[in-house]
Design a protein around this motif. Structure first.
Motif, PDB file in Angstrom:
ATOM      1  N   PHE A   1       0.847  -1.181   0.000  1.00 33.27           N
ATOM      2  CA  PHE A   1       0.000   0.000   0.000  1.00 33.27           C
ATOM      3  C   PHE A   1       0.888   1.238   0.000  1.00 33.27           C
ATOM      4  CE2 PHE A   1      -3.493  -2.705   1.836  1.00 33.27           C
ATOM      5  CZ  PHE A   1      -4.420  -2.465   0.837  1.00 33.27           C
ATOM      6  N   ALA A   2       0.816   2.025  -1.088  1.00 30.67           N
ATOM      7  CA  ALA A   2       1.449   3.342  -1.115  1.00 30.67           C
ATOM      8  C   ALA A   2       0.447   4.261  -0.429  1.00 30.67           C
ATOM      9  CB  ALA A   2       1.729   3.770  -2.547  1.00 30.67           C
ATOM     10  N   ASN A   3       0.564   4.326   0.893  1.00 30.56           N
ATOM     11  CA  ASN A   3      -0.478   4.943   1.718  1.00 30.56           C
ATOM     12  C   ASN A   3      -0.271   6.458   1.843  1.00 30.56           C
ATOM     13  OD1 ASN A   3      -2.802   4.676   3.372  1.00 30.56           O
ATOM     14  ND2 ASN A   3      -1.518   4.723   5.217  1.00 30.56           N
ATOM     15  N   LYS A   4      -1.267   7.112   2.389  1.00 26.06           N
ATOM     16  CA  LYS A   4      -1.282   8.568   2.602  1.00 26.06           C
ATOM     17  C   LYS A   4      -1.255   9.332   1.282  1.00 26.06           C
ATOM     18  CE  LYS A   4       0.745   8.218   7.215  1.00 26.06           C
ATOM     19  NZ  LYS A   4       1.423   8.931   8.309  1.00 26.06           N
ATOM     20  N   MET A   5      -1.935   8.765   0.277  1.00 24.54           N
ATOM     21  CA  MET A   5      -1.962   9.408  -1.036  1.00 24.54           C
ATOM     22  C   MET A   5      -2.673  10.756  -0.994  1.00 24.54           C
ATOM     23  SD  MET A   5      -4.797   7.225  -3.095  1.00 24.54           S
ATOM     24  CE  MET A   5      -6.538   7.220  -2.652  1.00 24.54           C
ATOM     25  N   ASP A   6      -3.401  11.016   0.089  1.00 23.32           N
ATOM     26  CA  ASP A   6      -4.110  12.291   0.225  1.00 23.32           C
ATOM     27  C   ASP A   6      -3.173  13.451   0.562  1.00 23.32           C
ATOM     28  OD1 ASP A   6      -4.016  10.574   2.674  1.00 23.32           O
ATOM     29  OD2 ASP A   6      -4.589  12.468   3.644  1.00 23.32           O
TER      30      ASP A   6
ATOM     31  N   SER B   1       3.497   9.196  -6.176  1.00 22.03           N
ATOM     32  CA  SER B   1       2.557   8.261  -6.813  1.00 22.03           C
ATOM     33  C   SER B   1       2.998   6.823  -6.511  1.00 22.03           C
ATOM     34  CB  SER B   1       2.554   8.476  -8.322  1.00 22.03           C
ATOM     35  OG  SER B   1       3.797   8.049  -8.855  1.00 22.03           O
ATOM     36  N   SER B   2       2.080   5.896  -6.698  1.00 18.36           N
ATOM     37  CA  SER B   2       2.442   4.490  -6.458  1.00 18.36           C
ATOM     38  C   SER B   2       3.525   4.027  -7.433  1.00 18.36           C
ATOM     39  CB  SER B   2       1.210   3.592  -6.539  1.00 18.36           C
ATOM     40  OG  SER B   2       0.611   3.706  -7.796  1.00 18.36           O
ATOM     41  N   VAL B   3       3.516   4.605  -8.646  1.00 19.89           N
ATOM     42  CA  VAL B   3       4.552   4.258  -9.631  1.00 19.89           C
ATOM     43  C   VAL B   3       5.930   4.717  -9.129  1.00 19.89           C
ATOM     44  CG1 VAL B   3       5.399   4.724 -11.975  1.00 19.89           C
ATOM     45  CG2 VAL B   3       2.972   4.292 -11.582  1.00 19.89           C
ATOM     46  N   LYS B   4       5.970   5.927  -8.604  1.00 19.02           N
ATOM     47  CA  LYS B   4       7.226   6.476  -8.080  1.00 19.02           C
ATOM     48  C   LYS B   4       7.721   5.659  -6.873  1.00 19.02           C
ATOM     49  CE  LYS B   4      10.495   9.549  -7.679  1.00 19.02           C
ATOM     50  NZ  LYS B   4      11.619   9.460  -8.629  1.00 19.02           N
TER      51      LYS B   4
ATOM     52  N   LYS C   1       7.968 -13.902  -6.351  1.00 20.07           N
ATOM     53  CA  LYS C   1       6.641 -13.931  -5.725  1.00 20.07           C
ATOM     54  C   LYS C   1       5.724 -12.922  -6.390  1.00 20.07           C
ATOM     55  CE  LYS C   1       8.456 -13.614  -1.531  1.00 20.07           C
ATOM     56  NZ  LYS C   1       9.848 -13.920  -1.905  1.00 20.07           N
ATOM     57  N   PRO C   2       4.406 -13.189  -6.371  1.00 19.54           N
ATOM     58  CA  PRO C   2       3.480 -12.200  -6.915  1.00 19.54           C
ATOM     59  C   PRO C   2       3.404 -10.982  -6.000  1.00 19.54           C
ATOM     60  CG  PRO C   2       2.267 -14.084  -5.999  1.00 19.54           C
ATOM     61  CD  PRO C   2       3.719 -14.398  -5.866  1.00 19.54           C
ATOM     62  N   TRP C   3       3.375  -9.791  -6.604  1.00 16.08           N
ATOM     63  CA  TRP C   3       3.227  -8.582  -5.794  1.00 16.08           C
ATOM     64  C   TRP C   3       2.334  -7.602  -6.534  1.00 16.08           C
ATOM     65  CZ3 TRP C   3       4.885  -3.994  -7.933  1.00 16.08           C
ATOM     66  CH2 TRP C   3       5.781  -4.097  -9.000  1.00 16.08           C
ATOM     67  N   HIS C   4       1.848  -6.643  -5.770  1.00 15.66           N
ATOM     68  CA  HIS C   4       0.926  -5.657  -6.327  1.00 15.66           C
ATOM     69  C   HIS C   4       1.023  -4.416  -5.458  1.00 15.66           C
ATOM     70  CE1 HIS C   4      -2.643  -4.344  -8.526  1.00 15.66           C
ATOM     71  NE2 HIS C   4      -3.214  -4.028  -7.379  1.00 15.66           N
ATOM     72  N   ILE C   5       0.914  -3.238  -6.092  1.00 14.88           N
ATOM     73  CA  ILE C   5       0.934  -2.008  -5.299  1.00 14.88           C
ATOM     74  C   ILE C   5      -0.326  -1.195  -5.565  1.00 14.88           C
ATOM     75  CG2 ILE C   5       2.363  -0.738  -7.015  1.00 14.88           C
ATOM     76  CD1 ILE C   5       3.676   0.677  -4.530  1.00 14.88           C
ATOM     77  N   CYS C   6      -0.910  -0.666  -4.506  1.00 16.96           N
ATOM     78  CA  CYS C   6      -2.106   0.173  -4.593  1.00 16.96           C
ATOM     79  C   CYS C   6      -1.845   1.461  -3.849  1.00 16.96           C
ATOM     80  CB  CYS C   6      -3.278  -0.465  -3.841  1.00 16.96           C
ATOM     81  SG  CYS C   6      -3.966  -1.892  -4.595  1.00 16.96           S
ATOM     82  N   ALA C   7      -2.269   2.569  -4.427  1.00 12.61           N
ATOM     83  CA  ALA C   7      -2.288   3.817  -3.666  1.00 12.61           C
ATOM     84  C   ALA C   7      -3.471   3.752  -2.704  1.00 12.61           C
ATOM     85  CB  ALA C   7      -2.425   5.002  -4.606  1.00 12.61           C
ATOM     86  N   SER C   8      -3.281   4.262  -1.487  1.00 10.48           N
ATOM     87  CA  SER C   8      -4.382   4.209  -0.524  1.00 10.48           C
ATOM     88  C   SER C   8      -4.420   5.442   0.366  1.00 10.48           C
ATOM     89  CB  SER C   8      -4.262   2.954   0.356  1.00 10.48           C
ATOM     90  OG  SER C   8      -3.075   2.989   1.118  1.00 10.48           O
ATOM     91  N   ASN C   9      -5.607   5.672   0.872  1.00  9.05           N
ATOM     92  CA  ASN C   9      -5.813   6.651   1.937  1.00  9.05           C
ATOM     93  C   ASN C   9      -6.531   5.882   3.036  1.00  9.05           C
ATOM     94  OD1 ASN C   9      -6.922   8.490   3.707  1.00  9.05           O
ATOM     95  ND2 ASN C   9      -7.676   9.885   2.112  1.00  9.05           N
ATOM     96  N   ALA C  10      -5.760   5.445   4.017  1.00  6.26           N
ATOM     97  CA  ALA C  10      -6.316   4.549   5.033  1.00  6.26           C
ATOM     98  C   ALA C  10      -7.328   5.246   5.922  1.00  6.26           C
ATOM     99  CB  ALA C  10      -5.191   3.960   5.884  1.00  6.26           C
ATOM    100  N   VAL C  11      -7.192   6.552   6.092  1.00  4.09           N
ATOM    101  CA  VAL C  11      -8.114   7.282   6.959  1.00  4.09           C
ATOM    102  C   VAL C  11      -9.521   7.242   6.366  1.00  4.09           C
ATOM    103  CG1 VAL C  11      -8.660   9.530   7.969  1.00  4.09           C
ATOM    104  CG2 VAL C  11      -6.290   8.731   7.897  1.00  4.09           C
TER     105      VAL C  11
END
Ligand code: GTP
Ligand code: MG
Length: 188
Positions: free
Chosen positions: A134-139, A145-148, A161-171
């Motif tokens: 989780f590329a968190n605190k995107m707000d 960015s998640s790409v960066k 291993k399989p991996w995946h990245i998502c931008a997120s705002n956990a709040v």
């Protein structure tokens, strides 16, 4: 009926990245600590609660269920003095959630060091265990960015291993469902 498959999920990342905030959002709506993203009428309460989240000491264990799986999540402390605890849970884990504070440019190098140490650990290396980032605190204004984030952490080098990245705002709970859906699909 059918017993749900039990899976252990290990949640890693530096202190203050948002691990506990994310896990709180994943708890079911009837859980006393949860008032999450999927129930807009509770959003203000959810945000109040998120602010009350305190740094984790050692680790804490949370359990919740999806339609097909029964999750036990190990929410580890990210503080440097507790990071040595992480490795004790590698063997038992079926999936990893690795949380990054996308706005914390200064500590991205430390994040990469901890990630590399994790990836090279004898209990993790070569193991086809899914890793959700989780590329968190995107707000936040200066969030990358998640790409960066993915470039800075050299995620494309992860081949075993399989991996995946998502931008997120956990709040606000944004981006979490996409990540969780991916994780569920990749847990064997
Ligand atoms: P440790 O338990 O110390 O390892 O930290 P943690 O990774 O569990 O972080 P925690 O969930 O305690 O969150 C740290 C702070 O970041 C809290 O004040 C949260 O409200 C805040 N936070 C978490 N996610 C977000 C987000 O997406 N955006 C913003 N703006 N703040 C967030
Ligand atoms: Mg925590």
């Amino acid at each position: 009926g059918l017993r749900k498959k039990e899976v252990n999920v290990l949640c890693l990342g530096l202190d203050n990245s948002g691990k506990t905030t994310i896990i709180n959002q994943l708890k079911p709506a009837n859980h006393p600590n949860h008032l999450g993203p999927l129930s807009p009428e509770w959003k203000h309460v959810s945000q109040t609660q998120a602010q009350e989240i305190v740094p984790t000491i050692g680790f804490s264990i949370e359990k919740f269920k999806s339609s097909s799986l029964s999750f036990t999540v190990f929410d580890m402390s990210g503080q440097s003095r507790y990071r040595s605890l992480w490795e004790h849970y590698y063997k038992e884990s079926h999936a990893i959630i690795f949380v990054i504070d996308s706005s914390d440019k200064l500590r991205m190098v430390v994040t990469k060091e901890e990630l590399d140490t994790f990836l090279n650990h004898e209990d993790i290396r070569g193991k086809r265990i899914p890793v959700l980032f989780f590329a968190n605190k995107m707000d936040l204004q200066d969030a990358m960015s998640s790409v960066k984030v993915s470039q800075m952490l050299c995620l494309e080098n992860i081949k075993d291993k399989p991996w995946h990245i998502c931008a997120s705002n956990a709040v606000r709970g944004e981006g979490l469902q996409e990540g969780l859906d991916w994780l569920q699909d990749h847990i064997k």
